[in-house]
Design a protein around this motif. Structure first.
Motif, mmCIF file in Angstrom:
data_model
loop_
_atom_site.group_PDB
_atom_site.id
_atom_site.type_symbol
_atom_site.label_atom_id
_atom_site.label_comp_id
_atom_site.label_asym_id
_atom_site.label_seq_id
_atom_site.Cartn_x
_atom_site.Cartn_y
_atom_site.Cartn_z
ATOM 1 N N SER A 1 0.828 -1.213 0.000
ATOM 2 C CA SER A 1 0.000 0.000 0.000
ATOM 3 C C SER A 1 0.857 1.256 0.000
ATOM 4 O O SER A 1 0.481 2.268 -0.594
ATOM 5 C CB SER A 1 -0.945 -0.010 1.202
ATOM 6 N N VAL A 2 2.015 1.198 0.662
ATOM 7 C CA VAL A 2 2.927 2.343 0.672
ATOM 8 C C VAL A 2 3.418 2.653 -0.740
ATOM 9 O O VAL A 2 3.411 3.813 -1.182
ATOM 10 C CB VAL A 2 4.118 2.061 1.620
ATOM 11 N N PHE A 3 3.840 1.634 -1.472
ATOM 12 C CA PHE A 3 4.311 1.845 -2.842
ATOM 13 C C PHE A 3 3.165 2.280 -3.762
ATOM 14 O O PHE A 3 3.357 3.104 -4.663
ATOM 15 C CB PHE A 3 4.966 0.570 -3.375
ATOM 16 N N MET A 4 1.964 1.741 -3.527
ATOM 17 C CA MET A 4 0.811 2.165 -4.314
ATOM 18 C C MET A 4 0.503 3.638 -4.071
ATOM 19 O O MET A 4 0.197 4.386 -5.010
ATOM 20 C CB MET A 4 -0.418 1.310 -3.962
ATOM 21 N N LEU A 5 0.587 4.066 -2.813
ATOM 22 C CA LEU A 5 0.335 5.463 -2.485
ATOM 23 C C LEU A 5 1.338 6.374 -3.183
ATOM 24 O O LEU A 5 0.970 7.412 -3.739
ATOM 25 C CB LEU A 5 0.382 5.663 -0.967
ATOM 26 N N CYS A 6 2.612 5.997 -3.139
ATOM 27 C CA CYS A 6 3.641 6.800 -3.803
ATOM 28 C C CYS A 6 3.379 6.883 -5.306
ATOM 29 O O CYS A 6 3.561 7.942 -5.926
ATOM 30 C CB CYS A 6 5.022 6.214 -3.543
#
Length: 385
Positions: free
Chosen positions: A194-199
């Protein structure tokens, strides 16, 4: 044994959700309005300073109220990982917590101060005036928060409210990284995803920033994005640092808040002198202040602290939904007030950010525990053998 959960009605949870969403969205849009529409531009550093003063008086008043109570189970601190889902400084929920409030971590715990006004004065003398080392320790997050809050003004002077609201969600991976490095916590695979998706979503939003046709003032989108980058770094570090300070001693949360805001007032006054001192002396500390400016300050201080109260009745999924709803409301308001032209990349990026916030807030599965059904079937097989 985990503490029993409070029985909170669905209607009250919806009320808490509404409060968090409205404070976060309204603060961002109102601040953007005061920086782009009004003719006489006020000094943003003075607004940050006044916010700290109001929060100091509010914290003293709340501490005084708590000192007169003899009831149990009032406050305990929670992790920065929980705080960052509040949805603004802060406004705190976010208005950040947004934004301009510092994190007030609420939960249940036995109060350590009971008594009268004399007890309040004694507590302030011992923990504030008589603890210069503690004030110096809290000056670190005060300095970082002051920088963060001023960067929010710079960002919203150069970026639309909706673009800011989406991009500011970078505080989630930033805070997550700080908790891993400073508190030795771990993230699940889903949280890392989810962190990479947010970025990726934020990258799409910034790829071709949406333009506001009704805003006539000169803007620098790269300056705005740089200001947000600094703000989210400050938000992540200061939130985790403050949590670490809270958990390092038995000092009351509100005593810590008073120490934090006292240091914050000194830091922000120094910022006023260094950045706009000559202009403030010439035009006055409250130059350019209107009802809208005071409303922004109100949301940053009173609204932010109130959000920190109601947030204890919500879970991570509701906090994530609140952040997503704030993005939607900010976008709608920007279209109406500022003539924001929504692009495909902005829409796709905002959608990815909303999904990632939801995924990040999902409860982690504990694979170390055996499910009751599995245990029962195992026993049956043993009996058969």
């Amino acid at each position: 044994m985990s503490p029993p959960k409070e029985n909170v009605s669905l209607l009250f949870k919806l009320y808490c959700l509404t409060v968090m969403t409205l404070v976060a969205a309204t603060y961002t849009v109102a601040l953007r309005y005061t920086r782009t529409v009004e003719t006489e531009l006020y000094f943003s550093t003075t607004a940050v300073c006044i916010t700290e003063v109001i929060k100091l008086f509010l914290s003293v008043g709340i501490l005084a109220k708590l000192l007169t109570l003899s009831t149990q189970n009032i406050i305990r601190c929670v992790s920065a990982d929980e705080w960052l889902h509040c949805g603004s400084h802060n406004v705190v929920a976010n208005v950040d917590p947004v934004i301009l409030i510092q994190p007030a971590f609420w939960r249940l715990q036995q109060p350590r101060e009971t008594g009268s006004l004399a007890r309040l004065i004694t507590s302030l003398k011992e923990n504030v005036l008589g603890s210069p080392k503690e004030l110096l320790k809290l000056s670190v997050p005060s300095l970082v928060y002051a920088l963060q809050n001023n960067m929010a003004f710079v960002a919203l002077s150069n970026l639309d409210a909706a673009v800011y609201q989406v991009t500011y969600q970078l505080k989630i991976p930033c805070t997550a990284l700080c908790t891993v490095l400073m508190l030795s916590r771990s993230l699940s695979k889903l949280q890392w995803f989810s962190v990479f998706m947010l970025c990726g979503g934020v990258t799409l939003v910034q790829w071709k920033p949406a333009q506001a046709t009704k805003v006539q003032v000169e803007q620098n989108p790269w300056l705005g994005f740089g200001a947000i980058a600094v703000a989210v770094l400050c938000s992540g570090f200061a939130g985790v640092y403050f949590e670490k300070v809270l958990k390092s001693s038995d000092t009351s949360l509100w005593v810590r808040n008073i120490q934090l805001y006292l240091s914050g007032i000194v830091v922000t006054l120094f910022g006023v002198y260094m950045s706009e001192g000559a202009q403030v002396l010439e035009k006055g500390f409250f130059y350019g202040y209107t009802y809208c400016v005071w409303f922004v300050i109100f949301l940053a201080s009173v609204g932010g602290l109130y959000t920190s109260v109601v947030v204890k009745y919500t879970d991570n999924i509701m906090k994530g939904f609140s952040a997503a709803a704030a993005i939607v409301l900010s976008t709608v308001a920007s279209v109406i007030l500022f003539g924001l032209q929504i692009t495909v990349t902005f829409s796709l990026g905002a959608l990815l950010v909303c999904i990632s916030i939801y995924l990040y807030g999902l409860p982690r599965q504990d694979t170390t525990k055996i499910q009751p059904s599995e245990t029962k079937s195992s026993k049956e097989r043993l009996v058969t053998v």
